[in-house]
Design a protein around this motif. Structure first.
Motif, PDB file in Angstrom:
ATOM      1  N   HIS A 127       0.817  -1.213   0.000  1.00 30.51           N
ATOM      2  CA  HIS A 127       0.000   0.000   0.000  1.00 30.51           C
ATOM      3  C   HIS A 127       0.854   1.268   0.000  1.00 30.51           C
ATOM      4  O   HIS A 127       0.310   2.371   0.007  1.00 30.51           O
ATOM      5  N   HIS A 128       2.178   1.112   0.021  1.00 25.48           N
ATOM      6  CA  HIS A 128       3.096   2.249   0.111  1.00 25.48           C
ATOM      7  C   HIS A 128       2.776   3.099   1.336  1.00 25.48           C
ATOM      8  O   HIS A 128       2.815   4.327   1.292  1.00 25.48           O
ATOM      9  N   LEU A 129       2.431   2.394   2.423  1.00 31.15           N
ATOM     10  CA  LEU A 129       2.110   3.057   3.674  1.00 31.15           C
ATOM     11  C   LEU A 129       2.847   2.362   4.817  1.00 31.15           C
ATOM     12  O   LEU A 129       3.302   1.228   4.690  1.00 31.15           O
ATOM     13  N   THR A 130       2.959   3.050   5.938  1.00 29.97           N
ATOM     14  CA  THR A 130       3.362   2.420   7.184  1.00 29.97           C
ATOM     15  C   THR A 130       2.199   2.539   8.165  1.00 29.97           C
ATOM     16  O   THR A 130       1.263   3.298   7.940  1.00 29.97           O
ATOM     17  N   ALA A 131       2.268   1.749   9.215  1.00 33.23           N
ATOM     18  CA  ALA A 131       1.236   1.809  10.250  1.00 33.23           C
ATOM     19  C   ALA A 131       1.913   2.006  11.590  1.00 33.23           C
ATOM     20  O   ALA A 131       2.925   1.365  11.889  1.00 33.23           O
ATOM     21  N   VAL A 132       1.374   2.897  12.382  1.00 33.49           N
ATOM     22  CA  VAL A 132       1.917   3.174  13.704  1.00 33.49           C
ATOM     23  C   VAL A 132       0.898   2.761  14.748  1.00 33.49           C
ATOM     24  O   VAL A 132      -0.307   2.737  14.497  1.00 33.49           O
ATOM     25  N   GLY A 133       1.389   2.402  15.902  1.00 29.86           N
ATOM     26  CA  GLY A 133       0.483   1.973  16.958  1.00 29.86           C
ATOM     27  C   GLY A 133       1.244   1.378  18.120  1.00 29.86           C
ATOM     28  O   GLY A 133       2.364   1.793  18.440  1.00 29.86           O
ATOM     29  N   GLU A 134       0.638   0.359  18.732  1.00 28.51           N
ATOM     30  CA  GLU A 134       1.199  -0.252  19.933  1.00 28.51           C
ATOM     31  C   GLU A 134       0.868  -1.737  19.924  1.00 28.51           C
ATOM     32  O   GLU A 134      -0.224  -2.138  19.508  1.00 28.51           O
ATOM     33  N   ARG A 135       1.828  -2.544  20.366  1.00 28.59           N
ATOM     34  CA  ARG A 135       1.650  -4.003  20.340  1.00 28.59           C
ATOM     35  C   ARG A 135       2.082  -4.603  21.679  1.00 28.59           C
ATOM     36  O   ARG A 135       3.090  -4.205  22.254  1.00 28.59           O
ATOM     37  N   LEU A 136       1.306  -5.573  22.147  1.00 34.81           N
ATOM     38  CA  LEU A 136       1.616  -6.310  23.370  1.00 34.81           C
ATOM     39  C   LEU A 136       1.605  -7.796  23.038  1.00 34.81           C
ATOM     40  O   LEU A 136       0.653  -8.302  22.434  1.00 34.81           O
ATOM     41  N   VAL A 137       2.670  -8.499  23.425  1.00 36.38           N
ATOM     42  CA  VAL A 137       2.814  -9.922  23.112  1.00 36.38           C
ATOM     43  C   VAL A 137       3.063 -10.675  24.416  1.00 36.38           C
ATOM     44  O   VAL A 137       3.999 -10.347  25.160  1.00 36.38           O
ATOM     45  N   LEU A 138       2.241 -11.704  24.677  1.00 35.70           N
ATOM     46  CA  LEU A 138       2.246 -12.399  25.964  1.00 35.70           C
ATOM     47  C   LEU A 138       2.406 -13.907  25.783  1.00 35.70           C
ATOM     48  O   LEU A 138       1.826 -14.484  24.864  1.00 35.70           O
ATOM     49  N   PHE A 151       0.149 -14.999  22.680  1.00 34.22           N
ATOM     50  CA  PHE A 151      -1.117 -14.271  22.634  1.00 34.22           C
ATOM     51  C   PHE A 151      -0.798 -12.791  22.527  1.00 34.22           C
ATOM     52  O   PHE A 151      -0.113 -12.232  23.384  1.00 34.22           O
ATOM     53  N   GLY A 152      -1.248 -12.153  21.450  1.00 34.41           N
ATOM     54  CA  GLY A 152      -0.882 -10.769  21.241  1.00 34.41           C
ATOM     55  C   GLY A 152      -2.033  -9.899  20.787  1.00 34.41           C
ATOM     56  O   GLY A 152      -3.089 -10.389  20.366  1.00 34.41           O
ATOM     57  N   ALA A 153      -1.820  -8.605  20.876  1.00 36.95           N
ATOM     58  CA  ALA A 153      -2.778  -7.619  20.367  1.00 36.95           C
ATOM     59  C   ALA A 153      -1.988  -6.469  19.759  1.00 36.95           C
ATOM     60  O   ALA A 153      -1.014  -5.991  20.350  1.00 36.95           O
ATOM     61  N   THR A 154      -2.423  -6.040  18.570  1.00 39.42           N
ATOM     62  CA  THR A 154      -1.781  -4.922  17.886  1.00 39.42           C
ATOM     63  C   THR A 154      -2.828  -3.869  17.545  1.00 39.42           C
ATOM     64  O   THR A 154      -3.795  -4.160  16.847  1.00 39.42           O
ATOM     65  N   LEU A 155      -2.636  -2.676  18.048  1.00 39.11           N
ATOM     66  CA  LEU A 155      -3.505  -1.535  17.751  1.00 39.11           C
ATOM     67  C   LEU A 155      -2.732  -0.616  16.804  1.00 39.11           C
ATOM     68  O   LEU A 155      -1.583  -0.273  17.078  1.00 39.11           O
ATOM     69  N   TYR A 156      -3.344  -0.227  15.703  1.00 40.14           N
ATOM     70  CA  TYR A 156      -2.588   0.550  14.727  1.00 40.14           C
ATOM     71  C   TYR A 156      -3.502   1.451  13.917  1.00 40.14           C
ATOM     72  O   TYR A 156      -4.728   1.287  13.887  1.00 40.14           O
ATOM     73  N   GLN A 157      -2.874   2.400  13.248  1.00 40.32           N
ATOM     74  CA  GLN A 157      -3.556   3.233  12.257  1.00 40.32           C
ATOM     75  C   GLN A 157      -2.559   3.553  11.158  1.00 40.32           C
ATOM     76  O   GLN A 157      -1.344   3.603  11.390  1.00 40.32           O
ATOM     77  N   TYR A 158      -3.061   3.714   9.945  1.00 45.84           N
ATOM     78  CA  TYR A 158      -2.190   4.014   8.827  1.00 45.84           C
ATOM     79  C   TYR A 158      -1.603   5.416   8.983  1.00 45.84           C
ATOM     80  O   TYR A 158      -2.281   6.349   9.407  1.00 45.84           O
ATOM     81  N   ASP A 159      -0.337   5.529   8.640  1.00 39.47           N
ATOM     82  CA  ASP A 159       0.365   6.802   8.741  1.00 39.47           C
ATOM     83  C   ASP A 159       0.689   7.268   7.326  1.00 39.47           C
ATOM     84  O   ASP A 159       1.725   6.922   6.755  1.00 39.47           O
ATOM     85  N   SER A 160      -0.215   8.036   6.753  1.00 40.34           N
ATOM     86  CA  SER A 160      -0.038   8.474   5.369  1.00 40.34           C
ATOM     87  C   SER A 160       1.104   9.464   5.213  1.00 40.34           C
ATOM     88  O   SER A 160       1.548   9.740   4.104  1.00 40.34           O
TER      89      SER A 160
END
Length: 201
Positions: A127-138, A151-160
């Motif tokens: 997509h020629h994009l990056t995504a920024v956010g926060e990730r927790l891995v357990l 077990f993990g969770a990744t919260l992100y949004q595209y950074d245009s």
């Protein structure tokens, strides 16, 4: 509750991930790490699109995806129940991520660990994009009391605003879960008694 509650996870910022970390800690009870069977997705429905579950198979040395929420599948369309990580990730991505998974499970001689990262979390070349956010891995234990699930969770949004992939990796925090082997054996015996399994003599 297990005394390693002194584990400092204050660096987690998003309230949803803070609640997930607290949930993981609560499910441990008297163990350093909860069992996979302790985790129920219905307990966090709002986070479900962003969670994923991976099973490490010691026989093959491969990572098998057991769960991937909608937001995770949007980034990795190849992810599906029953697919191995090396089947859909690029060789570059696999070479970067597999060692992290091994660290979380303590597969290379260390204790299992909680992994957290914030900032640039996805490389979206297509997509020629990056995504920024926060990730927790357990880490999670399997039925034999071995750390075999991630077990993990990744919260992100595209950074245009960033059309190219940053050269540097995002800040990564690794928090060991101190796993005293003698305590582990004692915990496993109690778990066996709880579920009616014979204990080794």
């Amino acid at each position: 509750m297990y005394r390693s509650d002194i584990i400092d996870l204050s660096h987690i910022e998003d309230p949803r991930l803070v609640r997930l970390a607290d949930y993981w800690r609560d499910k441990r009870r008297d163990r350093p790490i909860p069992y996979r069977s302790d985790i129920d997705p219905v307990d966090f429905p709002r986070l479900l699109p962003n969670v994923w579950l991976v099973h490490y198979e010691p026989e093959s040395g491969r990572f098998l995806y057991r769960l991937a929420g909608e937001e995770i599948r949007n980034v990795h369309p190849g992810i599906a129940f029953g697919r191995y990580m090396d089947e859909f990730m690029t060789s570059e991505s696999f070479a970067r991520i597999a060692p992290r998974y091994r660290t979380v499970l303590g597969l290379d001689g260390g204790d299992p660990a909680i992994m957290h990262m914030r900032g640039f979390v996805y490389r979206l070349h297509q997509h020629h994009l990056t995504a920024v956010g926060e990730r927790l891995v357990l880490p999670l234990l399997d039925g034999d009391g071995e750390p075999r699930f991630i077990f993990g969770a990744t919260l992100y949004q595209y950074d245009s605003g960033h059309q190219t992939v940053p050269a540097e990796e995002p800040p990564l925090t690794v928090t060991p879960v101190l796993l005293n082997r003698q305590e582990k054996a004692s915990v496993d015996q109690r778990h066996a008694g709880e579920i009616g399994m014979p204990q080794e003599q």
